[in-house]
Design a protein around this motif. Sequence first.
Motif, mmCIF file in Angstrom:
data_model
loop_
_atom_site.group_PDB
_atom_site.id
_atom_site.type_symbol
_atom_site.label_atom_id
_atom_site.label_comp_id
_atom_site.label_asym_id
_atom_site.label_seq_id
_atom_site.Cartn_x
_atom_site.Cartn_y
_atom_site.Cartn_z
ATOM 1 N N LEU A 19 0.821 -1.129 -0.038
ATOM 2 C CA LEU A 19 -0.067 0.180 0.021
ATOM 3 C C LEU A 19 0.846 1.345 0.000
ATOM 4 O O LEU A 19 0.308 2.297 -0.586
ATOM 5 C CB LEU A 19 -0.816 -0.114 1.196
ATOM 6 N N LYS A 20 2.064 1.211 0.818
ATOM 7 C CA LYS A 20 2.865 2.575 0.711
ATOM 8 C C LYS A 20 3.636 2.503 -0.537
ATOM 9 O O LYS A 20 3.883 3.802 -0.986
ATOM 10 C CB LYS A 20 3.662 2.318 1.887
ATOM 11 N N LYS A 21 4.103 1.564 -1.153
ATOM 12 C CA LYS A 21 5.193 1.844 -2.168
ATOM 13 C C LYS A 21 4.694 1.368 -3.821
ATOM 14 O O LYS A 21 4.953 1.986 -4.733
ATOM 15 C CB LYS A 21 6.130 0.676 -1.873
ATOM 16 N N TYR A 22 3.227 0.603 -3.614
ATOM 17 C CA TYR A 22 2.911 0.530 -4.972
ATOM 18 C C TYR A 22 1.642 0.721 -5.197
ATOM 19 O O TYR A 22 1.321 1.269 -6.420
ATOM 20 C CB TYR A 22 2.991 -1.228 -5.295
ATOM 21 N N TRP A 23 0.481 0.847 -4.251
ATOM 22 C CA TRP A 23 -0.550 1.210 -4.708
ATOM 23 C C TRP A 23 -0.972 2.510 -5.167
ATOM 24 O O TRP A 23 -0.505 3.562 -4.650
ATOM 25 C CB TRP A 23 -1.606 0.872 -3.438
ATOM 26 N N GLN A 24 -1.465 2.541 -6.505
ATOM 27 C CA GLN A 24 -1.557 3.597 -7.249
ATOM 28 C C GLN A 24 -0.346 4.583 -7.476
ATOM 29 O O GLN A 24 -0.303 5.808 -7.595
ATOM 30 C CB GLN A 24 -2.625 4.623 -6.643
ATOM 31 N N LYS A 25 0.884 3.745 -7.541
ATOM 32 C CA LYS A 25 1.949 4.375 -7.689
ATOM 33 C C LYS A 25 2.935 3.624 -8.763
ATOM 34 O O LYS A 25 3.377 4.545 -9.675
ATOM 35 C CB LYS A 25 2.887 4.312 -6.291
ATOM 36 N N LYS A 26 2.980 2.495 -8.970
ATOM 37 C CA LYS A 26 3.875 1.565 -9.948
ATOM 38 C C LYS A 26 3.642 0.194 -9.941
ATOM 39 O O LYS A 26 2.920 -0.273 -9.094
ATOM 40 C CB LYS A 26 5.251 1.878 -9.568
ATOM 41 N N PRO A 27 3.713 -0.171 -11.051
ATOM 42 C CA PRO A 27 3.356 -1.871 -11.287
ATOM 43 C C PRO A 27 4.156 -2.706 -10.363
ATOM 44 O O PRO A 27 5.115 -2.414 -9.887
ATOM 45 C CB PRO A 27 3.589 -1.795 -12.734
ATOM 46 N N LEU A 28 3.656 -3.751 -10.210
ATOM 47 C CA LEU A 28 4.286 -5.132 -9.542
ATOM 48 C C LEU A 28 4.168 -6.203 -10.071
ATOM 49 O O LEU A 28 2.886 -6.505 -10.289
ATOM 50 C CB LEU A 28 4.054 -4.852 -7.834
ATOM 51 N N LEU A 29 5.150 -7.030 -10.294
ATOM 52 C CA LEU A 29 4.899 -8.241 -10.778
ATOM 53 C C LEU A 29 5.321 -9.323 -9.571
ATOM 54 O O LEU A 29 6.214 -9.253 -9.143
ATOM 55 C CB LEU A 29 5.885 -8.450 -11.901
ATOM 56 N N ILE A 30 4.321 -10.389 -9.380
ATOM 57 C CA ILE A 30 4.598 -11.066 -8.312
ATOM 58 C C ILE A 30 4.669 -12.621 -8.915
ATOM 59 O O ILE A 30 3.433 -13.072 -9.534
ATOM 60 C CB ILE A 30 3.918 -11.350 -7.348
#
Length: 383
Positions: A19-30
């Motif tokens: 929530l702090k680093k990715y949500w509405q900020k940048k893509p994330l691949l898991i």
Amino acid sequence: MRLDRKNHILGKISNDVFLKKYWQKKPLLIRDAIKNFKSPITEKDLFRIAQNENAISRLIEFKRGIWQVKYGPFKKSDVPKKINTPWTILVQNINHHLPFAESFLNLFKFIPYARLDDLMVSFATKKGSVGPHFDSYDVFLFQAHGEREWKISEQRKFSLDKKSAIKIITNFKTKNTWVLKPGDLLYLPPNVGHWGVSQSDDCLTYSIGFRAPGKFEIQSKFLDFIQDNLITNKNNLYRDPNLNLQKNPAEINSNMIKKIQQIVNQLRWNTNSINNFIGQLLTEPIEGAVFQTSKSMTVEVFIKDLVKKPLKLNPKTRMLFIKNNFYINGELIEADKKSIMYLKQLANDREISIKSALNKKDLNALGIVLLPLYLSGFIDFIQ
């Protein structure tokens, strides 16, 4: 396939960090968000639901250089053969139709229900795609079957194809490319350009979308809400007993302007009315949602079932709360203090088990609250 509600879908990344680093900020691949995943939802399930008049479905093809779209419900004959042009069929609100889809959404409870929209599932033939595009909302893309290549763009300005029936980016510039296999998960914030192309003969992708009402929508619906909730004397007409003769009959005089300004300024709303608007707005069911109503039942009969069988929300039901006020499918629920704990549990877990935890008086009070919801088809017993 069974899913554990405690299963962590974000891999090694904690919910807080996401929530702090990715949500509405940048893509994330898991990678391997769910290991050894085998989709309980099949191509046949998707096509069956797409034939339903109450389902929202689309068929997208790229033919003769143009992206084309058809809207369901579809007949079997409407679905192209796999040997023809690559195509994709998308069906929204799968969580309204299949129990597994509803349980799959529980993996994303780290995002408030007020933001959660639905689970959409897409099936694509080899090279099938919906083209390069962007969404104005957050989305998780979970690969359920087959492989899909995703190209991601970081550009801020897009040119759209005016010939296509859907919003297609014509100046797409690839920043990253990933091939997702079953169990992989990709998160994309709003307005990130992406282009998914099926790499296998059959490809199933789950899309978990989130609601993002526009400012104009909120403001216009609030004005409608205030209008519907005005308490006023309709017979209290505009009056001007001291009207003076004026030189220009077409002129709106200053006294009339002042009086009307005073009338408009009498409009007032407080925190409670705004909260009620928010609760009702965010729990409005999707357009076309149909609830099966039940025949009349006494509170006594309902309570007998209530202590024997768990209750669950209808998959189409939206239930939220603000402090101790509860909203379900756009309606405010009046509840006594003893019922609050159970209503919060119902909203959070989407099901409750009462058994005999309450005394007769409190059980009766809870039954009075829940019975109208049961009769409206908003909740049901788990058999």
